[in-house]
Each structure stands twice: as C-alpha cells, then as structure tokens.
Scaffold this active site. Structure first.
Site, short mmCIF file in Angstrom:
data_model
loop_
_atom_site.label_atom_id
_atom_site.label_comp_id
_atom_site.label_asym_id
_atom_site.label_seq_id
_atom_site.Cartn_x
_atom_site.Cartn_y
_atom_site.Cartn_z
CG ASP A 81 -2.00 1.01 1.21
OD1 ASP A 81 -2.42 1.39 0.10
OD2 ASP A 81 -2.44 1.43 2.29
N GLY A 206 -11.25 4.57 3.72
CA GLY A 206 -12.58 4.01 3.93
C GLY A 206 -13.11 4.16 5.36
P1 13P Z 1 -8.11 4.83 6.54
O1 13P Z 1 -7.02 4.65 7.55
O2 13P Z 1 -8.69 6.21 6.58
O3 13P Z 1 -9.13 3.76 6.60
O4 13P Z 1 -7.41 4.72 5.09
C1 13P Z 1 -6.76 3.53 4.76
C2 13P Z 1 -6.15 3.64 3.42
O5 13P Z 1 -6.67 4.25 2.52
C3 13P Z 1 -4.89 2.91 3.22
O6 13P Z 1 -4.28 3.24 2.02
#
Ligand code: 13P
Length: 278
Positions: A81, A206
C-alpha cells in the site's frame, strides 16, 4: 489461496462489488481478517503500508500474510500500500507481494505518469499488476478531508493509458484517518471516471465513510476500498480493555483478534463481498 492483484480485481469487476483491502500489521490483525473472509466466503486484500518495507518490519509480517493466504480457502491478494519508492517495491516483491501500489500523487501529472510507468513496466515484466494514485488523497488530521480538488476524467484517461496501471486510486472526497465531519463523496465523478478508463477504481480512506456513501461509490464503479484506521481502533480498543491477568500473550490477544474479525465482517458485508466464493 494466494492470488494475484489482477485475479482479485477481475472478481470485483465481474461481480460489480468492491474488494475490501485491510491494512494489517501483525499476526493478530492478519488472523482476524482471514477468519472473517473464510466465514463470509469473501475474496480480500491484505495490505502492508510502505513504511513496513522502509523500516524492515515487512520482512517479518509478509511471511505471516503469505502463510495465511496460502492456507485460506478464499482468494487473498497480498498488496503493498502506498509504495513510496522502487526500494519498497523491490522489498515487497521479494517478500512475496502479489500486488503493488506506487504512490507518486504529490508530483505533477507528467512526473506522476513518468514515475508510475517506470514502476509499472518493471512490475508488469514479472507479472505483477499495479495500482497508482492520481489526485492526492491526504490525511484527515491535516484537514485534507475538506479538499474538493477531485481527480478529473481527462487526467485519469491520460494517466491510465500512459502508465498501464490496472487499478487507480482517485481523489473523490476521502482522506486517511479519522474525519472531523463525515465526508460526502463525488459520486458523479466516480461514475464518469469509471466509464472513461480501463482500470479498477480504488477508494482510499474508507474508515468513517458513511455506509450510504460507500454503497453509492460502489454502484458508481469503485472496485477496491481500503480500511486502515478503524481496523487499528478495533484492535487497540480491545487490547486496552483486556485484563492484565492474561499473561499468556495468545490469551491476551484473543478478544482483539475477535474484534478485528467482527470489524472485517461488517465491511465485507457492506461492500457486497460476502458469498462470492464457493
Ligand atoms: P483509513 O485509515 O482512513 O481507513 O485509510 C486507509 C487507506 O486508505 C490505506 O491506504
């Protein structure tokens, strides 16, 4: 079973729902999410933030994710990510990641295209599809949630065509972290971009997005939704509540694992990812 990013995105596109992508950090968070996916018969993505491959912790976390994915009877993709640079990408690939994100969203469009294409070419050459980000999705704690600097259709078309990404994270009103005020998403913009580009659309940030907004975003074409912050709270709130009498760490962690599982089940159902696997 451990599957590729492409395989899991195709399942979502075909079924017109969104794959939940959970940010995990340790064995317990992996266990909570996997238990939920098995019980719900849901395809899922387990992802590690890039910093785990900057600080070396991904080296230990990745084998846990892979072991869990290989044992699972539902499709599981292991994704990097917000890949920060080629170094993190290489470390994640070497650790067995089957999906890669490169995030160059703070650069100009031209620079973002050039850098993303360079990484996409490298990854595609070894059979790994990638996610890019266009329109910077900031942090709610910085007040970025108020931004209406949405990704444009024109830029998205150029970006996808020139980079060859399989998935595209777009700025449509979300931010990472805890919102001060519930976000309102640019649903029309999602639909326009979905119609115009040949890439799976991704919604970051999210946590804290109202259920109705999530459902509308999926209807408009979002195919992957990331959850990080709220999974951390599901885990940590239970850890802080757990009795200090439980000295065996496995026993101490049981409620926290169950809490992550409950959280993941709720999101799997919300995204329509349940009962998508035999
Ligand atoms: P949140 O921590 O706001 O749920 O976002 C997670 C995210 O988008 C990881 O890339």
């Amino acid at each position: 079973m451990l599957v590729s990013f492409k395989e899991i995105l195709d399942i979502a596109e075909k079924g017109e729902f969104a794959i939940p992508a959970f940010n995990v950090y340790n064995m317990e968070t992996v266990m909570g999410v996997i238990k939920a996916a098995e019980e719900m018969r849901a395809p899922i993505i387990l992802q590690n933030y890039s910093r785990l491959f900057t600080n070396g912790e991904g080296y230990y976390c990745a084998p846990i994710i892979i072991a869990a994915a290989e044992k699972a009877t539902v499709p599981v993709c292991f994704h990097l990510d917000h890949g920060a640079s080629e170094v993190e990408v290489m470390r994640a690939v070497r650790s067995g990641a089957t999906g890669i994100m490169i995030d160059k969203s703070t650069l100009s469009l031209e620079e973002n295209v050039a850098e993303t294409k360079r990484i996409a070419d490298l990854c595609n050459a070894i059979g790994i599809k990638i996610e890019g980000e266009l329109g910077h999705i900031g942090a709610a704690s910085n007040g970025d949630e108020a931004s209406t600097d949405y990704t444009t259709v024109e830029d998205a078309v150029k970006y996808v065509e020139e980079t060859g990404v399989a998935a595209l994270a777009i700025m449509v009103g979300t931010a990472h972290g805890r919102y001060k005020k519930a976000p309102k998403l640019a649903i029309d913009r999602i639909a326009e971009i979905h119609k115009a580009v040949d890439a799976a659309l991704v919604l970051h940030g999210g946590s804290g997005v109202p259920d109705e907004e999530i459902k509308a975003a999926i209807k408009a074409g979002i195919r992957k939704i990331n959850f990080g912050t709220d999974l951390c709270y599901a885990f940590l709130d239970k850890v802080f509540e757990s009795s200090r009498e439980n000295v065996g760490i496995d026993l101490f962690m049981k409620d926290a694992v169950a809490s992550v599982k409950d959280f993941a089940i709720e999101k799997i159902k919300l995204l329509g990812a349940d009962n998508k696997v035999e």
